[in-house]
Design an enzyme around this catalytic site. Structure first.
Site, PDB file in Angstrom:
ATOM      1  CE1 TYR A 143      21.016 -65.655  35.761  1.00 36.33           C
ATOM      2  CE2 TYR A 143      23.179 -64.687  35.416  1.00 36.33           C
ATOM      3  CZ  TYR A 143      22.390 -65.734  35.833  1.00 36.33           C
ATOM      4  OH  TYR A 143      22.974 -66.864  36.335  1.00 36.33           O
ATOM      5  CG  ASP A 228      25.713 -56.904  36.158  1.00 38.62           C
ATOM      6  OD1 ASP A 228      26.781 -57.133  35.551  1.00 38.62           O
ATOM      7  OD2 ASP A 228      25.019 -57.801  36.676  1.00 38.62           O
ATOM      8  CE  LYS A 257      28.258 -64.292  31.505  1.00 40.33           C
ATOM      9  NZ  LYS A 257      27.153 -63.513  32.090  1.00 40.33           N
TER      10      LYS A 257
HETATM   11  C1  LIG Z   1      26.473 -63.764  33.472  1.00 40.04           C
HETATM   12  C2  LIG Z   1      26.086 -62.551  34.237  1.00 40.04           C
HETATM   13  C3  LIG Z   1      26.294 -62.466  35.627  1.00 40.04           C
HETATM   14  C4  LIG Z   1      26.807 -63.626  36.442  1.00 40.04           C
HETATM   15  O1  LIG Z   1      28.084 -64.006  36.055  1.00 40.04           O
HETATM   16  P1  LIG Z   1      28.632 -65.476  36.462  1.00 40.04           P
HETATM   17  O2  LIG Z   1      30.069 -65.422  36.093  1.00 40.04           O
HETATM   18  O3  LIG Z   1      27.840 -66.463  35.676  1.00 40.04           O
HETATM   19  O4  LIG Z   1      28.425 -65.615  37.913  1.00 40.04           O
HETATM   20  C5  LIG Z   1      25.964 -61.280  36.251  1.00 40.04           C
HETATM   21  N1  LIG Z   1      25.477 -60.232  35.566  1.00 40.04           N
HETATM   22  C6  LIG Z   1      25.269 -60.272  34.232  1.00 40.04           C
HETATM   23  C7  LIG Z   1      24.745 -59.068  33.534  1.00 40.04           C
HETATM   24  C8  LIG Z   1      25.551 -61.438  33.528  1.00 40.04           C
HETATM   25  O5  LIG Z   1      25.316 -61.508  32.214  1.00 40.04           O
END
Ligand SMILES: *Cc1c(COP(=O)(O)O)cnc(C)c1O
Length: 418
Positions: A143, A228, A257
């Site tokens: 994700y 990420d 986050k």
């Molecule tokens: C939540 C998440 C995103 C996206 O972040 P948003 O602030 O919701 O756009 C990208 N990468 C990872 C690993 C995530 O958990």
């Protein structure tokens, strides 16, 4: 306002003007209206209190409305809120320097934005500009966000399908399989993007050395490595950054986050000198964001890092996470008919069930016991526990007990069905 009337009003407006399906989904699972939140506790419109083990998918590392972050934002509001953009901003300078200091070696430069998907979007663009290549390797079940670029490297068909065609030239390989990634990375690869621990994929911990193999393959082919850490970063995994487990430095690292301390939205991608030279050397305005790097969000970020580091929350995440996982494993042994596996790192813990339907029922039962959790977006068989890193042992014990009861009740409910 009377709680029932309030609920009806919000629910109707959701249905008529926001997202009817979402309103039904959320309320079916037993969630009401979130009225107040403080520390580890969320209070709903009926005054019911829940221990927040969902934690905004990792946003609330410091809990809700941490007093030091709230104070920093309030103080900042009195002088400068959003940035004028023509001037330099002190808070940007301080936060960028702090992030360069604490992130893995070689990560020196920051681009600030407002969310995880924007940070990923920037990382993808920067990888293209740096390498002059356009292909990406990503992992199944990953994700990375829902804007077009980030969605293009997100490994879940359900979210991609309605929006195709997406970016061309993205290859997906099984997560945790170094050989498959090594085979996919070649001289046309701009970057491999990977979560050091998959979050939405269902809290998947890769084999030791996985990131080292990816690092080697990227280096061999002149490709960049994007780690990420939007969810796994900043102490969540029991390391300050989850990629430290393998002792590697990526070329680009998106964070978001918990970066804004659970008070302000804040994202960043932090990268190497080589990447910044390639992207911003020719044009300092090559990538920009109107709200990115605003003084309020950066003030929140600075205060959040101060709390995270001075209160040793990474260490706390590692120690308390290991205890919580061990306690969950004991519960799982009592309910081996339902639970397949407990796994995770630090306070990023997944409980995987044997059947798809179980997750939803357990979420609803846990709500009745005052614990708020959700299943992973990309893997509904997995309940994800990401409580605030500041959670106390007493609350952890309550969560463990609640899970035990919820699983017993789920067993009874399922027995009635057959
Ligand atoms: C939540 C998440 C995103 C996206 O972040 P948003 O602030 O919701 O756009 C990208 N990468 C990872 C690993 C995530 O958990």
């Amino acid at each position: 306002m009377d709680p029932d009337k309030l609920f009806e009003d919000v629910f109707e407006k959701y249905c008529a003007h926001f997202n009817p399906g979402l309103a039904r989904l959320v309320t079916f699972a037993g969630f009401g209206i979130e009225m107040e939140a403080e520390g580890c506790i969320i209070t709903d419109h009926e005054g019911r209190r829940f221990i927040d083990c969902l934690g905004g998918y990792g946003t609330f590392a410091l809990g809700h409305r941490h007093p030091k972050v709230v104070e920093a934002v309030k103080r900042q509001l009195d002088s400068l809120a959003l940035s004028g953009k023509a001037f330099l901003t002190k808070q940007v300078a301080d936060l960028a320097a702090k992030l360069a200091e604490i992130t893995p070696e070689g990560l020196e430069y920051c681009f600030f934005c407002n969310s995880g998907t924007e940070a990923v979007e920037a990382a993808l663009k920067f990888a293209k500009a740096t390498t002059g290549r356009s292909r990406f390797v990503s992992t199944e079940g990953s994700y990375h966000g829902k804007t077009i670029g980030a969605l293009s490297v997100t490994g879940r068909e359900k979210y991609r399908k309605p929006f195709e065609p997406l970016l061309p030239g993205v290859a997906f390989v099984p997560y945790g399989d170094a050989a498959a990634a090594v085979a996919a990375i070649d001289d046309k690869t701009a970057a491999m993007i990977v979560e050091p621990v998959q979050g939405e994929g269902g809290i998947i911990v890769p084999p030791d050395g996985y990131l080292r193999e990816l690092r080697k393959a990227c280096d061999a082919h002149g490709a960049l490595l994007i780690a990420d850490e939007v969810q796994s970063g900043l102490g969540r995994s029991g390391y300050l950054f989850a990629c430290e487990h393998d002792g590697i430095s990526p070329d680009l690292m998106p964070l978001a986050k918990s970066l804004g301390g659970g008070v302000m939205p804040l994202g960043v991608v932090i990268g190497t000198q080589a990447v910044w030279d390639a992207v911003f050397g020719p044009n300092p305005l090559a990538h920009t964001s109107t709200f990115g790097g605003n003084a309020l969000a950066c003030a929140a970020g600075l205060a959040a890092l101060e709390v995270l580091l001075s209160e040793n929350l990474t260490e706390r995440s590692r120690v308390l996470g290991a205890k919580m996982k061990a306690a969950f494993e004991e519960v799982a042994r009592r309910h081996a008919d339902l639970v397949l596996e407990v796994r995770g790192r630090g306070l990023m813990i997944g409980v995987e069930f044997r059947m798809d339907e179980v997750g939803e029922i357990v979420v609803a039962q846990l709500m009745k016991h005052g614990v708020c959790v959700a299943y992973a977006l990309n893997n509904p068989r997995v309940l994800r526990f990401e409580p605030p890193l500041i959670i106390g042992e007493d609350l952890v014990a309550q969560v463990v007990e609640a899970l035990d009861s919820a699983l017993s009740e789920t067993e009874s409910l399922l027995a009635e069905l057959v």
